[in-house]
Design an enzyme around this catalytic site. Sequence first.
Site, PDB file in Angstrom:
ATOM      1  N   CYS A  46       0.904  -1.247   0.076  1.00 37.53           N
ATOM      2  CA  CYS A  46       0.090  -0.022   0.122  1.00 37.53           C
ATOM      3  C   CYS A  46       0.974   1.069   0.019  1.00 37.53           C
ATOM      4  O   CYS A  46       1.736   1.324   0.849  1.00 37.53           O
ATOM      5  CB  CYS A  46      -0.931  -0.146   1.167  1.00 37.53           C
ATOM      6  N   LYS A  71     -10.384  -8.470   5.851  1.00 40.95           N
ATOM      7  CA  LYS A  71     -10.058  -7.529   6.956  1.00 40.95           C
ATOM      8  C   LYS A  71     -10.295  -8.300   8.310  1.00 40.95           C
ATOM      9  O   LYS A  71     -11.380  -8.769   8.611  1.00 40.95           O
ATOM     10  CB  LYS A  71     -10.703  -6.154   6.827  1.00 40.95           C
ATOM     11  N   VAL A  82      -5.707   1.195   6.010  1.00 40.82           N
ATOM     12  CA  VAL A  82      -4.400   1.744   6.467  1.00 40.82           C
ATOM     13  C   VAL A  82      -3.668   2.565   5.687  1.00 40.82           C
ATOM     14  O   VAL A  82      -4.118   3.096   4.623  1.00 40.82           O
ATOM     15  CB  VAL A  82      -3.615   0.221   6.342  1.00 40.82           C
ATOM     16  N   GLU A 120      -5.285   8.024   8.363  1.00 43.38           N
ATOM     17  CA  GLU A 120      -4.838   8.912   7.289  1.00 43.38           C
ATOM     18  C   GLU A 120      -3.331   9.175   7.028  1.00 43.38           C
ATOM     19  O   GLU A 120      -2.916   9.781   8.060  1.00 43.38           O
ATOM     20  CB  GLU A 120      -5.866  10.284   7.226  1.00 43.38           C
ATOM     21  N   SER A 121      -2.847   8.793   6.050  1.00 42.80           N
ATOM     22  CA  SER A 121      -1.332   8.803   5.805  1.00 42.80           C
ATOM     23  C   SER A 121      -0.530  10.248   6.195  1.00 42.80           C
ATOM     24  O   SER A 121       0.070  10.493   6.844  1.00 42.80           O
ATOM     25  CB  SER A 121      -0.875   8.422   4.627  1.00 42.80           C
TER      26      SER A 121
END
Length: 243
Positions: free
Chosen positions: A28, A55, A68, A80-81
């Site tokens: 990801c 999941k 993720v 949230e990245s």
Amino acid sequence: MSSKHLSTGSTCPPPVAGLMRCYSMKYCPYAQRARIILELKKVKHEIVNIHLRQKPEWLFEKSPLGKVPSLELDGQALIESLVICDYLDEAYPEPPLYPADPWSKGQDRMFLELFGKVTSVLYKVYFARGDEQVLKQGFDDIKAGMDIFEAELRKRNTRYFGGEKPGMLDYMIWPWMERIPVAQKFASDVIGHLPDDRFSKLLAWMEDMKKDPAVKATYISPETHYKYLQTSLAGSPDYDMPE
């Protein structure tokens, strides 16, 4: 990084007090953002990999949207990245990743938004399934999006967008730039390599970024990315396949 991706019916590994945990998926790009900054900031942490097609039920306690990355510490979680990476930059201020000047910081955040012109098209290329028209248009769009960043790097006249060292903008766009050669593998019969004269600064930047220790710690080769995507396109993504 933990090896196997945990799926439906699994038990969540017990947390360790005071130890940061990142819920991730190996392939990801959003999760890779968080892993890069954790490595860069030398934050002691552990990785728990998640099977995103099956999941675990408990994932939604850690990530309400079931996505993720999710960062957990002592029972509290962030998702949230960009939120996660901004938190890490503030909580662990060395090395600083944003310019001190508010206007320059705002410009970097603006360019992060503009990079959506590249990220959105990559997936169209992956799922084109050999459609030459889609592939050609996709790469025309990718190159148009990259033109913006080539021009900006030339304007800044620096090795990285962050100056002589990578900054947050560099690290946040890297996961998708790492995957550009993968998209080229999908379209090798339709398009050639990125033109050196058109993207000389960005191509040099890509080679420099691959040497960065935090990037190297999370880097996956185009060949492995390609093999993973082939399993995903076939309907059974093999998150745990050997590299």
